[in-house]
Design a protein around this motif. Structure first.
Motif, PDB file in Angstrom:
ATOM      1  N   PRO A  69       1.158  -1.337  -0.067  1.00 37.94           N
ATOM      2  CA  PRO A  69       0.493   0.264   0.169  1.00 37.94           C
ATOM      3  C   PRO A  69       1.056   1.417  -0.028  1.00 37.94           C
ATOM      4  O   PRO A  69       0.423   1.890  -0.463  1.00 37.94           O
ATOM      5  N   GLY A  70       2.204   1.379   0.557  1.00 36.70           N
ATOM      6  CA  GLY A  70       3.296   2.377   0.570  1.00 36.70           C
ATOM      7  C   GLY A  70       2.978   2.539  -0.717  1.00 36.70           C
ATOM      8  O   GLY A  70       3.519   3.648  -1.710  1.00 36.70           O
ATOM      9  N   ILE A  71       3.409   1.207  -1.840  1.00 30.76           N
ATOM     10  CA  ILE A  71       3.949   2.176  -3.123  1.00 30.76           C
ATOM     11  C   ILE A  71       2.336   2.717  -3.792  1.00 30.76           C
ATOM     12  O   ILE A  71       3.254   2.878  -4.892  1.00 30.76           O
ATOM     13  N   CYS A  76      -0.702   5.569  -7.116  1.00 29.50           N
ATOM     14  CA  CYS A  76      -2.059   5.359  -7.729  1.00 29.50           C
ATOM     15  C   CYS A  76      -3.170   5.699  -6.637  1.00 29.50           C
ATOM     16  O   CYS A  76      -2.752   7.272  -6.194  1.00 29.50           O
ATOM     17  N   GLY A  77      -4.757   5.820  -7.175  1.00 33.30           N
ATOM     18  CA  GLY A  77      -5.135   6.910  -6.262  1.00 33.30           C
ATOM     19  C   GLY A  77      -6.391   6.301  -4.825  1.00 33.30           C
ATOM     20  O   GLY A  77      -5.641   5.630  -4.642  1.00 33.30           O
ATOM     21  N   VAL A  78      -6.952   7.221  -4.817  1.00 31.69           N
ATOM     22  CA  VAL A  78      -7.274   6.762  -3.435  1.00 31.69           C
ATOM     23  C   VAL A  78      -7.912   5.359  -3.046  1.00 31.69           C
ATOM     24  O   VAL A  78      -7.480   4.933  -1.768  1.00 31.69           O
ATOM     25  N   TRP A  79      -8.983   5.085  -3.945  1.00 33.73           N
ATOM     26  CA  TRP A  79      -9.437   3.523  -3.944  1.00 33.73           C
ATOM     27  C   TRP A  79      -8.254   2.851  -4.434  1.00 33.73           C
ATOM     28  O   TRP A  79      -8.578   1.509  -3.548  1.00 33.73           O
ATOM     29  N   GLY A  80      -7.595   2.660  -5.376  1.00 36.89           N
ATOM     30  CA  GLY A  80      -6.570   1.879  -5.600  1.00 36.89           C
ATOM     31  C   GLY A  80      -5.614   1.831  -4.348  1.00 36.89           C
ATOM     32  O   GLY A  80      -5.913   0.059  -4.132  1.00 36.89           O
ATOM     33  N   THR A  81      -5.670   2.722  -3.343  1.00 32.00           N
ATOM     34  CA  THR A  81      -4.682   2.461  -2.556  1.00 32.00           C
ATOM     35  C   THR A  81      -5.583   1.422  -1.545  1.00 32.00           C
ATOM     36  O   THR A  81      -4.864   0.516  -0.759  1.00 32.00           O
ATOM     37  N   GLY A 116      -0.462  -0.073   8.732  1.00 26.29           N
ATOM     38  CA  GLY A 116       0.632   0.688   7.422  1.00 26.29           C
ATOM     39  C   GLY A 116      -0.075   0.636   6.623  1.00 26.29           C
ATOM     40  O   GLY A 116      -0.598   1.654   5.853  1.00 26.29           O
ATOM     41  N   GLY A 117      -1.149  -0.082   5.915  1.00 31.40           N
ATOM     42  CA  GLY A 117      -2.210   0.356   4.846  1.00 31.40           C
ATOM     43  C   GLY A 117      -3.639   1.419   5.208  1.00 31.40           C
ATOM     44  O   GLY A 117      -3.607   2.574   3.989  1.00 31.40           O
ATOM     45  N   THR A 118      -3.782   2.255   6.297  1.00 29.70           N
ATOM     46  CA  THR A 118      -4.283   2.859   6.728  1.00 29.70           C
ATOM     47  C   THR A 118      -3.651   4.078   6.420  1.00 29.70           C
ATOM     48  O   THR A 118      -4.232   4.841   6.328  1.00 29.70           O
ATOM     49  N   LEU A 119      -3.166   4.033   7.137  1.00 33.06           N
ATOM     50  CA  LEU A 119      -1.590   5.457   6.660  1.00 33.06           C
ATOM     51  C   LEU A 119      -1.636   5.509   5.461  1.00 33.06           C
ATOM     52  O   LEU A 119      -2.048   6.784   4.943  1.00 33.06           O
TER      53      LEU A 119
END
Length: 403
Positions: A69-71, A76-81, A116-119
């Motif tokens: 998710p950091g990459i 990517c966009g918000v939804w993609g992340t 990490g994914g949330t941040l």
């Protein structure tokens, strides 16, 4: 140039940013018109999952999946992340539970991947919103630029014309250089100038001078009266900025004012305000018009009299080239100035079609950028004009600007 943002103020609320915003921001991550921004984080997710599944229990790398998710947040966009953040957690749980209990990384790494994914998703939202704001401000700057340097129709005022404008600051997109063509009952007038200094103050000064030129160039019967109106307007603007207590109250502008008389096709009237004189470019050679030299706009009270108007013969096949000091003062790595006249003369000798306005300004643009290696220290403007040819001999390229 972007055409968005017209009619929206700089303080308008920005709409939510998502996947559609990436279409304009990550053109390098596109294949055949389709976004592939999802591919790097997906490949990383697959690589980490596969590698962890095939390692020994003493060396687990599944927690590295927090990088996915950091990459995605960077490209990517918000939804993609957010999707990759969820996939990272799901992949972590699936792979980790597939191992015997003694080899599982357990709750601490699960928390790491989840947080990490949330941040990363929140960081992506901040990044995309900042990009939207930057694009919005760029649209505002483009609107200002189109207002200041209005598009000129082909054949406007009976002239074939082409212009190129490059700002030294690519983010600003508009500076102190200005030009315009104004037809009227007394002929067509052309103005090219350069306001001293940079920033919004220079843009404001260019705007007031262009406004005066567009009115005076249409109504005044004598070019000297147009020149006088420009000088008066410059002095009034300086008084105004001084009264406001601004530090640019001594600003001035250099300019060239041309007049194509309605009753003559073989001459042009020229007034120079401390500017580089026009360059006449024809199949037979290149020459500077003997226009004399006057003081810049704003310093007219130091001159013994009003700026003189010189009537100069111009051949039907000659194009008048007007440039600002961004061209004439462009330097190479050794500090040598760009030799505009010599460069144009060589090009014309090799191909007489270079005298066409569109080709001529393209030559100046490319020559300036090549000589300075793309490092412009000042705004750069070139405008080429000549009277339209008679039917059957008209230049089909006239009236367009090079891309």
């Amino acid at each position: 140039m972007s055409h968005g943002g017209v009619g929206h103020g700089p303080h308008d609320r920005l709409p939510r940013a998502g996947r559609r915003d990436l279409v304009h921001r990550h053109e390098l991550l596109r294949v055949r018109g389709r976004s592939v921004a999802w591919l790097p984080p997906f490949l990383l997710l697959a690589a980490i999952t596969t590698a962890d599944y095939n390692t020994t229990g003493e060396f687990r790398i599944i927690s590295w999946i927090v990088l996915v998710p950091g990459i995605a947040a960077a490209i990517c966009g918000v939804w993609g992340t957010a999707v990759f953040a969820v996939l990272a957690v799901a992949a972590y749980v699936t792979v980790d539970n597939a191992w015997p209990h003694e080899y599982q990384t357990g709750l601490p790494d699960f928390i790491l991947v989840t947080v990490g994914g949330t941040l990363a998703t929140l960081a992506c939202a901040v990044r995309v919103r900042g990009e939207r704001r930057a694009l919005h401000m760029r649209d505002v700057a483009d609107t200002v630029r189109r207002t200041l340097l209005r598009p000129l129709p082909p054949g406007w005022g009976g002239l074939e014309h082409a212009g190129v404008y490059l700002t030294a600051d690519v983010q600003a997109r508009v500076g102190g250089d200005f030009y315009d063509i104004q037809p009227g009952p007394h002929g067509t007038r052309v103005l090219v100038g350069d306001v001293q200094g940079k920033g919004l103050g220079a843009v404001e000064t260019a705007s007031v001078l262009l406004g005066t030129f567009r009115e005076a160039g249409y109504h005044e019967s004598e070019l000297a009266s147009v020149a006088d109106r420009l000088e008066t307007r410059m002095l009034r603007h300086r008084e105004y900025t001084t009264a406001l207590g601004r530090s640019d109250g001594d600003r001035f502008a250099t300019a060239v004012l041309l007049g194509f008389p309605a009753d003559r096709t073989d001459v042009v009237d020229v007034v120079v305000f401390g500017h580089e004189p026009p360059l006449a470019v024809g199949p037979d050679g290149v020459r500077y018009l003997p226009a004399g030299g006057g003081l810049p706009l704003g310093y007219g009270d130091l001159a013994p009299g009003p700026p003189g108007v010189r009537r100069v013969p111009v051949a039907a096949d000659e194009t008048l080239l007007l440039v600002t000091d961004g061209v004439t003062e462009a330097r190479d790595a050794d500090g040598t100035f760009y030799g505009l006249a010599a460069d144009v003369a060589r090009a014309v000798a090799a191909d007489p079609r270079v005298t066409r306005p569109t080709r001529l300004v393209a030559l100046v643009r490319d020559g300036t950028l090549r000589h300075s290696r793309g490092h412009l220290v000042d705004d750069t403007t070139a405008l080429a004009v000549r009277r339209r040819r008679a039917a059957g001999g008209e230049d089909p390229e006239g009236g367009r600007s090079p891309s």
